[in-house]
Motif scaffolding. Structure first.
Motif, PDB file in Angstrom:
ATOM      1  N   LEU A 156      33.973  45.602  28.776  1.00 16.68           N
ATOM      2  CA  LEU A 156      34.924  45.899  29.513  1.00 16.68           C
ATOM      3  C   LEU A 156      34.746  45.550  30.950  1.00 16.68           C
ATOM      4  N   VAL A 157      33.452  45.511  31.258  1.00 20.61           N
ATOM      5  CA  VAL A 157      32.858  45.002  32.638  1.00 20.61           C
ATOM      6  C   VAL A 157      33.120  43.412  32.997  1.00 20.61           C
ATOM      7  N   LEU A 189      39.398  39.619  36.058  1.00 15.10           N
ATOM      8  CA  LEU A 189      40.650  40.040  36.646  1.00 15.10           C
ATOM      9  C   LEU A 189      40.223  40.072  38.294  1.00 15.10           C
ATOM     10  N   LYS A 190      39.178  40.551  38.569  1.00 13.91           N
ATOM     11  CA  LYS A 190      38.712  40.562  40.003  1.00 13.91           C
ATOM     12  C   LYS A 190      38.660  39.152  40.701  1.00 13.91           C
ATOM     13  N   ALA A 239      36.787  43.188  33.507  1.00 12.69           N
ATOM     14  CA  ALA A 239      37.263  43.697  35.043  1.00 12.69           C
ATOM     15  C   ALA A 239      36.767  42.601  35.894  1.00 12.69           C
ATOM     16  N   ARG A 240      35.739  41.928  35.662  1.00 12.50           N
ATOM     17  CA  ARG A 240      35.050  40.928  36.577  1.00 12.50           C
ATOM     18  C   ARG A 240      35.911  39.556  36.522  1.00 12.50           C
ATOM     19  N   VAL A 273      46.346  40.796  32.952  1.00  9.19           N
ATOM     20  CA  VAL A 273      45.466  41.672  32.180  1.00  9.19           C
ATOM     21  C   VAL A 273      45.189  41.022  30.882  1.00  9.19           C
TER      22      VAL A 273
END
Length: 96
Positions: free
Chosen positions: A69-70, A76-77, A73-74, A6
């Motif tokens: 934030l998106v 991380l994914k 998250a992308r 993260v």
């Protein structure tokens, strides 16, 4: 959840967005009132950063908080962030 992953994803997203904005690290840490090493470690992904701090940096960079934030998250994914070197992983496991 692996906090190291993260932190690296957040740091990478902040670094890319900062460079796109044309700001230097020193401009960021001066504007935020953070110490030099605090911001450097944040971008390197070796410092945990709060959501409030992420949003503060996003605002400074002129980025919508949801977009930031998106983006994190992308990353991380998809794994789109720097991975620690094997030597760094070994030192961390040994507590060095």
């Amino acid at each position: 959840m692996d906090h190291g992953r993260v932190n690296r994803a957040i740091g990478h997203a902040l670094r890319i967005r900062r460079k796109q904005s044309g700001l230097t690290m020193s401009q960021i840490w001066d504007s935020l009132g953070w110490g030099v090493n605090t911001y450097k470690r944040t971008e390197q992904g070796t410092r945990e950063i709060s959501v409030a701090e992420v949003l503060e940096v996003a605002e400074l960079l002129g980025i919508d908080s949801e977009e930031m934030l998106v983006d994190i998250a992308r990353r991380l994914k998809t794994g789109d962030y720097p991975q620690p070197s094997p030597g760094r992983q070994l030192r961390r496991q040994l507590g060095m």
